[in-house]
Design an enzyme around this catalytic site. Sequence first.
Site, PDB file in Angstrom:
ATOM      1  CG  ASN A  11      -2.085  -0.950   1.042  1.00  0.00           C
ATOM      2  OD1 ASN A  11      -2.476  -1.268  -0.078  1.00  0.00           O
ATOM      3  ND2 ASN A  11      -2.647  -1.412   2.146  1.00  0.00           N
ATOM      4  NE  ARG A  81      -0.415   0.663  14.197  1.00  0.00           N
ATOM      5  CZ  ARG A  81      -0.992   1.436  15.101  1.00  0.00           C
ATOM      6  NH1 ARG A  81      -1.472   0.920  16.216  1.00  0.00           N
ATOM      7  NH2 ARG A  81      -1.064   2.738  14.915  1.00  0.00           N
ATOM      8  CG  HIS A 174       5.407   7.301  13.651  1.00  0.00           C
ATOM      9  ND1 HIS A 174       4.454   8.248  13.412  1.00  0.00           N
ATOM     10  CD2 HIS A 174       5.014   6.197  12.952  1.00  0.00           C
ATOM     11  CE1 HIS A 174       3.526   7.745  12.600  1.00  0.00           C
ATOM     12  NE2 HIS A 174       3.838   6.507  12.326  1.00  0.00           N
TER      13      HIS A 174
HETATM   14  N1  LIG Z   1       6.379   5.706   9.039  1.00  0.00           N
HETATM   15  C1  LIG Z   1       5.081   5.815   8.874  1.00  0.00           C
HETATM   16  O1  LIG Z   1       4.495   6.842   9.174  1.00  0.00           O
HETATM   17  C2  LIG Z   1       4.298   4.686   8.257  1.00  0.00           C
HETATM   18  C3  LIG Z   1       3.055   4.928   7.663  1.00  0.00           C
HETATM   19  C4  LIG Z   1       2.360   3.856   7.098  1.00  0.00           C
HETATM   20  C5  LIG Z   1       2.925   2.580   7.113  1.00  0.00           C
HETATM   21  N2  LIG Z   1       4.127   2.393   7.691  1.00  0.00           N
HETATM   22  C6  LIG Z   1       4.779   1.079   7.693  1.00  0.00           C
HETATM   23  O2  LIG Z   1       5.219   0.793   6.366  1.00  0.00           O
HETATM   24  C7  LIG Z   1       5.306  -0.624   6.189  1.00  0.00           C
HETATM   25  C8  LIG Z   1       4.573  -1.034   4.910  1.00  0.00           C
HETATM   26  O3  LIG Z   1       3.191  -0.782   5.049  1.00  0.00           O
HETATM   27  P1  LIG Z   1       2.156  -1.185   3.877  1.00  0.00           P
HETATM   28  O4  LIG Z   1       0.839  -0.711   4.304  1.00  0.00           O
HETATM   29  O5  LIG Z   1       2.691  -0.793   2.563  1.00  0.00           O
HETATM   30  O6  LIG Z   1       2.206  -2.784   3.997  1.00  0.00           O
HETATM   31  P2  LIG Z   1       1.790  -3.825   2.874  1.00  0.00           P
HETATM   32  O7  LIG Z   1       1.599  -5.142   3.536  1.00  0.00           O
HETATM   33  O8  LIG Z   1       0.695  -3.277   2.028  1.00  0.00           O
HETATM   34  O9  LIG Z   1       3.094  -3.905   1.947  1.00  0.00           O
HETATM   35  C9  LIG Z   1       4.328  -4.334   2.406  1.00  0.00           C
HETATM   36  C10 LIG Z   1       5.062  -4.953   1.229  1.00  0.00           C
HETATM   37  O10 LIG Z   1       6.397  -5.224   1.627  1.00  0.00           O
HETATM   38  C11 LIG Z   1       6.781  -6.390   0.911  1.00  0.00           C
HETATM   39  N3  LIG Z   1       7.980  -6.988   1.508  1.00  0.00           N
HETATM   40  C12 LIG Z   1       8.085  -7.702   2.640  1.00  0.00           C
HETATM   41  N4  LIG Z   1       9.352  -8.061   2.836  1.00  0.00           N
HETATM   42  C13 LIG Z   1      10.077  -7.551   1.818  1.00  0.00           C
HETATM   43  C14 LIG Z   1      11.450  -7.580   1.469  1.00  0.00           C
HETATM   44  N5  LIG Z   1      12.349  -8.208   2.215  1.00  0.00           N
HETATM   45  N6  LIG Z   1      11.842  -6.935   0.338  1.00  0.00           N
HETATM   46  C15 LIG Z   1      10.934  -6.302  -0.440  1.00  0.00           C
HETATM   47  N7  LIG Z   1       9.610  -6.250  -0.155  1.00  0.00           N
HETATM   48  C16 LIG Z   1       9.197  -6.870   0.953  1.00  0.00           C
HETATM   49  C17 LIG Z   1       5.557  -7.289   0.969  1.00  0.00           C
HETATM   50  O11 LIG Z   1       5.587  -8.317  -0.007  1.00  0.00           O
HETATM   51  C18 LIG Z   1       4.438  -6.277   0.746  1.00  0.00           C
HETATM   52  O12 LIG Z   1       4.082  -6.168  -0.621  1.00  0.00           O
HETATM   53  C19 LIG Z   1       4.700  -1.233   7.475  1.00  0.00           C
HETATM   54  O13 LIG Z   1       5.726  -1.615   8.350  1.00  0.00           O
HETATM   55  C20 LIG Z   1       3.891  -0.085   8.061  1.00  0.00           C
HETATM   56  O14 LIG Z   1       3.721  -0.198   9.446  1.00  0.00           O
HETATM   57  C21 LIG Z   1       4.813   3.412   8.273  1.00  0.00           C
HETATM   58  O1  LIG Z   2      -0.429   3.249  12.299  1.00  0.00           O
HETATM   59  C1  LIG Z   2       0.353   2.546  11.668  1.00  0.00           C
HETATM   60  O2  LIG Z   2       0.668   1.397  12.023  1.00  0.00           O
HETATM   61  C2  LIG Z   2       0.911   3.059  10.361  1.00  0.00           C
HETATM   62  C3  LIG Z   2       1.551   4.404  10.485  1.00  0.00           C
HETATM   63  O3  LIG Z   2       2.563   4.414  11.436  1.00  0.00           O
HETATM   64  C4  LIG Z   2       0.558   5.504  10.764  1.00  0.00           C
HETATM   65  O4  LIG Z   2       0.782   6.309  11.672  1.00  0.00           O
HETATM   66  O5  LIG Z   2      -0.456   5.581  10.048  1.00  0.00           O
END
Ligand SMILES: NC(=O)c1ccc[n+]([C@@H]2O[C@H](COP(=O)([O-])OP(=O)(O)OC[C@H]3O[C@@H](n4cnc5c(N)ncnc54)[C@H](O)[C@@H]3O)[C@@H](O)[C@H]2O)c1
Ligand SMILES: O=C(O)C[C@H](O)C(=O)O
Length: 307
Positions: A11, A81, A174
């Site tokens: 995503n 999560r 965060h």
């Molecule tokens: N910092 C922030 O503010 C913030 C905001 C949103 C999400 N996130 C974090 O970002 C991360 C991704 O979220 P998402 O919603 O895209 O998850 P998601 O499950 O939609 O996508 C994660 C992708 O990572 C891939 N993946 C897993 N291991 C991998 C590897 N070794 N190499 C390459 N690709 C790999 C998976 O196949 C999957 O397609 C999560 O840890 C989430 O908590 C952080």
């Molecule tokens: O809440 C989460 O796990 C994803 C991200 O850190 C957020 O703040 O939206």
Amino acid sequence: MKKIAVIGSGNVGCATVQRIAELEIGNIVMTDATEGVAKGKALDIIEAAPVLGYDVEILGTSDYSDIEGSDIVVIAAGVARKKGMVRDDLMKVNANIIKEVSEKILLYAPDAIVITVTNPLDIMTYATQKCTGFDTNRVFGMSGMLDSSRFAAFIAMELGISAKDVSALVLGGHGDSMVALPQYTTVSGVPLPELLPEDTIERLVKRTVNAGTEIVEYLKTGSSFFAPAAAIGSMVESIVNDQKRVIPASSYLQGEYGEDGLYLGVPVILGKNGIEKVIELELTESQQQAFSISADHIRKSILKLQL
Ligand SMILES: NC(=O)c1ccc[n+]([C@@H]2O[C@H](COP(=O)([O-])OP(=O)(O)OC[C@H]3O[C@@H](n4cnc5c(N)ncnc54)[C@H](O)[C@@H]3O)[C@@H](O)[C@H]2O)c1
Ligand SMILES: O=C(O)C[C@H](O)C(=O)O
């Protein structure tokens, strides 16, 4: 054209690629561990180009060597999560992913600036720096810009005004220990405390701290991605165009705000070299205390990291 790699095409990764393409700030390589995922999603984003009018190359791949020579790498790989979880629950599984990804970055893009997005953010950013060994100015995390944008959005909703005129600032970790700074939050230059009563500000701050969870509770099987992608896009743009924007980001602290040897959200100047300066602001006693609590939490978590 700069080369920008986005690792992880879930995503956040996909929304980020779309955003970076729209900004036309570089050619993009998107990767994913699952065969075919990045290729298929890249094709989908490429097929939107005639409608949206962006003109950049986008490659989807599961071959890490395709990131070779990238100027900027965004790490959006990892588990998100689900309802009922806190970000720290992801520490073990995502630390392993960060380790693997960092080794590939070191191998194929040793000169890159790296923006970590994977949660728990401040700890995974620390892990990225430890595993790559890169200078700390070119390893940092996206968090504060998202948290500040959320605070601004809630203020705009409360006042019934355009979000464009709100400039908000949220520092710290965060997570539950983030620190909102109402005195540095303004609406067209007017400080927030002059516009809203204290208890209303307190309510908006609480909603900001809980904003990620609020979305997870609606979605149930994943977390936010549109606002995170917007924040990542702006950070990448500031680096590519050397804009020197002042943006809160998870940055390595070396004495600033009384902390040392860990990553935490603080305002930084972001330019072509990555973090060019950490900006130190005067905090109230209770804000400084909250910042220290945030740092203590991160310090304890780092001790549990196995890299
Ligand atoms: N910092 C922030 O503010 C913030 C905001 C949103 C999400 N996130 C974090 O970002 C991360 C991704 O979220 P998402 O919603 O895209 O998850 P998601 O499950 O939609 O996508 C994660 C992708 O990572 C891939 N993946 C897993 N291991 C991998 C590897 N070794 N190499 C390459 N690709 C790999 C998976 O196949 C999957 O397609 C999560 O840890 C989430 O908590 C952080
Ligand atoms: O809440 C989460 O796990 C994803 C991200 O850190 C957020 O703040 O939206």
